[in-house]
Design a protein around this motif. Structure first.
Motif, PDB file in Angstrom:
ATOM      1  N   LEU A  16      54.476  19.330 -18.797  1.00  0.00           N
ATOM      2  CA  LEU A  16      53.392  19.620 -17.859  1.00  0.00           C
ATOM      3  C   LEU A  16      52.579  18.378 -17.500  1.00  0.00           C
ATOM      4  CD1 LEU A  16      52.142  23.014 -19.300  1.00  0.00           C
ATOM      5  CD2 LEU A  16      53.634  22.629 -17.360  1.00  0.00           C
ATOM      6  N   LYS A  17      52.774  17.301 -18.235  1.00  0.00           N
ATOM      7  CA  LYS A  17      52.000  16.094 -17.971  1.00  0.00           C
ATOM      8  C   LYS A  17      52.711  15.134 -17.022  1.00  0.00           C
ATOM      9  CE  LYS A  17      49.634  16.273 -22.446  1.00  0.00           C
ATOM     10  NZ  LYS A  17      49.328  15.537 -23.706  1.00  0.00           N
ATOM     11  N   LYS A  18      53.952  15.452 -16.664  1.00  0.00           N
ATOM     12  CA  LYS A  18      54.684  14.561 -15.769  1.00  0.00           C
ATOM     13  C   LYS A  18      54.069  14.582 -14.383  1.00  0.00           C
ATOM     14  CE  LYS A  18      59.110  14.617 -15.643  1.00  0.00           C
ATOM     15  NZ  LYS A  18      60.505  15.079 -15.544  1.00  0.00           N
ATOM     16  N   PRO A  19      53.925  13.407 -13.743  1.00  0.00           N
ATOM     17  CA  PRO A  19      53.347  13.384 -12.395  1.00  0.00           C
ATOM     18  C   PRO A  19      54.242  14.050 -11.367  1.00  0.00           C
ATOM     19  CG  PRO A  19      54.212  11.224 -13.002  1.00  0.00           C
ATOM     20  CD  PRO A  19      54.244  12.069 -14.254  1.00  0.00           C
ATOM     21  N   ASP A  20      55.561  14.098 -11.630  1.00  0.00           N
ATOM     22  CA  ASP A  20      56.488  14.717 -10.693  1.00  0.00           C
ATOM     23  C   ASP A  20      56.856  16.117 -11.168  1.00  0.00           C
ATOM     24  OD1 ASP A  20      57.808  13.770 -12.916  1.00  0.00           O
ATOM     25  OD2 ASP A  20      59.623  13.189 -11.831  1.00  0.00           O
ATOM     26  N   LEU A  21      55.840  16.865 -11.582  1.00  0.00           N
ATOM     27  CA  LEU A  21      56.017  18.196 -12.115  1.00  0.00           C
ATOM     28  C   LEU A  21      56.828  19.082 -11.178  1.00  0.00           C
ATOM     29  CD1 LEU A  21      55.217  20.377 -14.227  1.00  0.00           C
ATOM     30  CD2 LEU A  21      53.208  20.816 -12.831  1.00  0.00           C
ATOM     31  N   ASP A  22      57.817  19.757 -11.732  1.00  0.00           N
ATOM     32  CA  ASP A  22      58.652  20.677 -10.970  1.00  0.00           C
ATOM     33  C   ASP A  22      57.960  22.035 -10.953  1.00  0.00           C
ATOM     34  OD1 ASP A  22      60.548  22.316  -9.910  1.00  0.00           O
ATOM     35  OD2 ASP A  22      62.184  21.657 -11.206  1.00  0.00           O
ATOM     36  N   LEU A  23      57.115  22.248  -9.957  1.00  0.00           N
ATOM     37  CA  LEU A  23      56.291  23.446  -9.905  1.00  0.00           C
ATOM     38  C   LEU A  23      57.131  24.704  -9.767  1.00  0.00           C
ATOM     39  CD1 LEU A  23      53.477  24.665  -9.907  1.00  0.00           C
ATOM     40  CD2 LEU A  23      53.396  24.335  -7.428  1.00  0.00           C
ATOM     41  N   CYS A  24      58.239  24.645  -9.024  1.00  0.00           N
ATOM     42  CA  CYS A  24      59.083  25.821  -8.852  1.00  0.00           C
ATOM     43  C   CYS A  24      59.625  26.289 -10.196  1.00  0.00           C
ATOM     44  CB  CYS A  24      60.226  25.515  -7.882  1.00  0.00           C
ATOM     45  SG  CYS A  24      61.335  26.914  -7.564  1.00  0.00           S
ATOM     46  N   ASN A  25      60.128  25.375 -10.993  1.00  0.00           N
ATOM     47  CA  ASN A  25      60.675  25.725 -12.296  1.00  0.00           C
ATOM     48  C   ASN A  25      59.593  26.269 -13.217  1.00  0.00           C
ATOM     49  OD1 ASN A  25      62.863  25.852 -14.205  1.00  0.00           O
ATOM     50  ND2 ASN A  25      61.975  24.082 -15.221  1.00  0.00           N
ATOM     51  N   VAL A  26      58.414  25.619 -13.218  1.00  0.00           N
ATOM     52  CA  VAL A  26      57.306  26.090 -14.042  1.00  0.00           C
ATOM     53  C   VAL A  26      56.909  27.504 -13.645  1.00  0.00           C
ATOM     54  CG1 VAL A  26      54.870  25.761 -14.619  1.00  0.00           C
ATOM     55  CG2 VAL A  26      56.399  23.792 -14.540  1.00  0.00           C
ATOM     56  N   CYS A  27      56.796  27.745 -12.341  1.00  0.00           N
ATOM     57  CA  CYS A  27      56.411  29.058 -11.844  1.00  0.00           C
ATOM     58  C   CYS A  27      57.444  30.112 -12.236  1.00  0.00           C
ATOM     59  CB  CYS A  27      56.240  29.006 -10.326  1.00  0.00           C
ATOM     60  SG  CYS A  27      55.732  30.569  -9.580  1.00  0.00           S
ATOM     61  N   TYR A  28      58.710  29.802 -12.072  1.00  0.00           N
ATOM     62  CA  TYR A  28      59.783  30.750 -12.390  1.00  0.00           C
ATOM     63  C   TYR A  28      59.797  31.095 -13.869  1.00  0.00           C
ATOM     64  CZ  TYR A  28      64.579  32.424 -13.073  1.00  0.00           C
ATOM     65  OH  TYR A  28      65.700  33.140 -13.437  1.00  0.00           O
ATOM     66  N   GLN A  29      59.717  30.082 -14.717  1.00  0.00           N
ATOM     67  CA  GLN A  29      59.724  30.341 -16.158  1.00  0.00           C
ATOM     68  C   GLN A  29      58.488  31.133 -16.581  1.00  0.00           C
ATOM     69  OE1 GLN A  29      62.363  29.734 -17.691  1.00  0.00           O
ATOM     70  NE2 GLN A  29      63.392  27.987 -16.761  1.00  0.00           N
ATOM     71  N   LEU A  30      57.333  30.780 -15.997  1.00  0.00           N
ATOM     72  CA  LEU A  30      56.092  31.498 -16.296  1.00  0.00           C
ATOM     73  C   LEU A  30      56.207  32.961 -15.907  1.00  0.00           C
ATOM     74  CD1 LEU A  30      52.993  31.813 -16.854  1.00  0.00           C
ATOM     75  CD2 LEU A  30      52.656  31.109 -14.468  1.00  0.00           C
TER      76      LEU A  30
ATOM     77  N   ASN B 152      47.549  28.900 -16.074  1.00  0.00           N
ATOM     78  CA  ASN B 152      46.371  28.296 -15.459  1.00  0.00           C
ATOM     79  C   ASN B 152      46.748  27.266 -14.408  1.00  0.00           C
ATOM     80  OD1 ASN B 152      43.500  28.988 -16.635  1.00  0.00           O
ATOM     81  ND2 ASN B 152      44.906  29.110 -18.371  1.00  0.00           N
ATOM     82  N   LEU B 153      47.804  26.508 -14.684  1.00  0.00           N
ATOM     83  CA  LEU B 153      48.250  25.489 -13.736  1.00  0.00           C
ATOM     84  C   LEU B 153      48.626  26.106 -12.400  1.00  0.00           C
ATOM     85  CD1 LEU B 153      49.244  22.595 -13.025  1.00  0.00           C
ATOM     86  CD2 LEU B 153      51.450  23.259 -13.982  1.00  0.00           C
TER      87      LEU B 153
END
Length: 253
Positions: A40-54, A93-94
């Protein structure tokens, strides 16, 4: 079908996991698709993957919280009501903060338990309805072995127009009819040739009953590539292609 998605990690269900997912595009690059936990601290955060897993892990909880009339004033309050790990709370939260609490709640209600569609509503994942994917090979190795054997499943496919955000899903039709399946987010891809590898662990490892016993016999396997969630009736969803294979368990533990 039992869909189990571990937040911020790979699918692991009943000994089934995704070991690797990579592709070679027209530029010759090799990229990994969700084959490691999200940082989650990477500047090139893969928001799609984070959203899907969440959402795959929490969308049912979030919907129940909302339907039960919980009063929430912001993202921190809503995400704090989840019975989940600290990583899930951070991811919740992100995503919520990026879109706003009202939009986040509206997407949960509209998505009807479809994590891909929810992430598309939130504009975290790309929508592309003119995509295609044709399976060119689906292999399982070895073809047989005793219970405890680690089977490697690999699907090769090509896309002429590229793909929308979707899933690659494996379903194992077991001898005792216990549901075993797993899937991987397949983010929107450019035209090119792709390969996704899965690992199937057939070691009996029951944390609770009932569980898969890996009895002797033939196990048929179905592979699906989909735009959107496989089997969804929501917009931006379709079956690209399917393939079948099999392996044999020759002896039980």
């Amino acid at each position: 079908m039992m869909n189990v998605v571990l937040a911020l990690a790979l699918v692991v269900c009943c000994g089934f996991s995704i070991s690797q997912a990579k592709y070679d595009d027209k530029h010759g690059r090799q990229l990994t698709l969700g084959a490691s936990p999200v940082n989650l601290k990477k500047p090139d955060l893969d928001l799609c993957n984070v959203c899907y897993q969440l959402t795959g892990q929490t969308i049912n909880q979030l919907l129940n919280i909302i339907l039960n009339g919980a009063v929430v004033g912001g993202c921190n309050e809503l995400c704090g009501l989840l019975n989940a790990s600290e990583a899930i709370d951070v991811a919740c939260n992100l995503v919520c903060d990026l879109v706003g609490i009202k939009e986040f709640i509206a997407a949960i209600e509209k998505a009807d338990l479809d994590p891909v569609y929810m992430c598309e509503i939130l504009k975290a994942c790309k929508v592309f309805d003119e995509g295609d994917a044709n399976i060119t090979a689906f292999t399982i190795t070895p073809k047989q072995g005793p219970a405890g054997t680690e089977f490697q499943l690999e699907v090769d496919f090509k896309t002429k127009n590229g793909t929308g955000t979707g899933e690659a899903v494996i379903e194992v039709h077991t001898v005792d009819h216990f549901p075993v399946d797993g899937g991987q987010l397949m983010e929107s891809l450019d035209p090119g040739s792709y390969s996704i590898k899965f690992t199937l662990q057939t070691q009996k490892n029951c944390q609770q009953e009932p569980c898969e016993m890996w009895e002797k016999g033939i196990y048929n396997v179905t592979m699906r590539l989909c735009n959107g969630e496989c089997g969804s009736k929501h917009p931006h969803s379709q079956l690209y292609d399917t393939a079948t294979g099999s392996f044999q368990i020759t002896a039980e533990d």
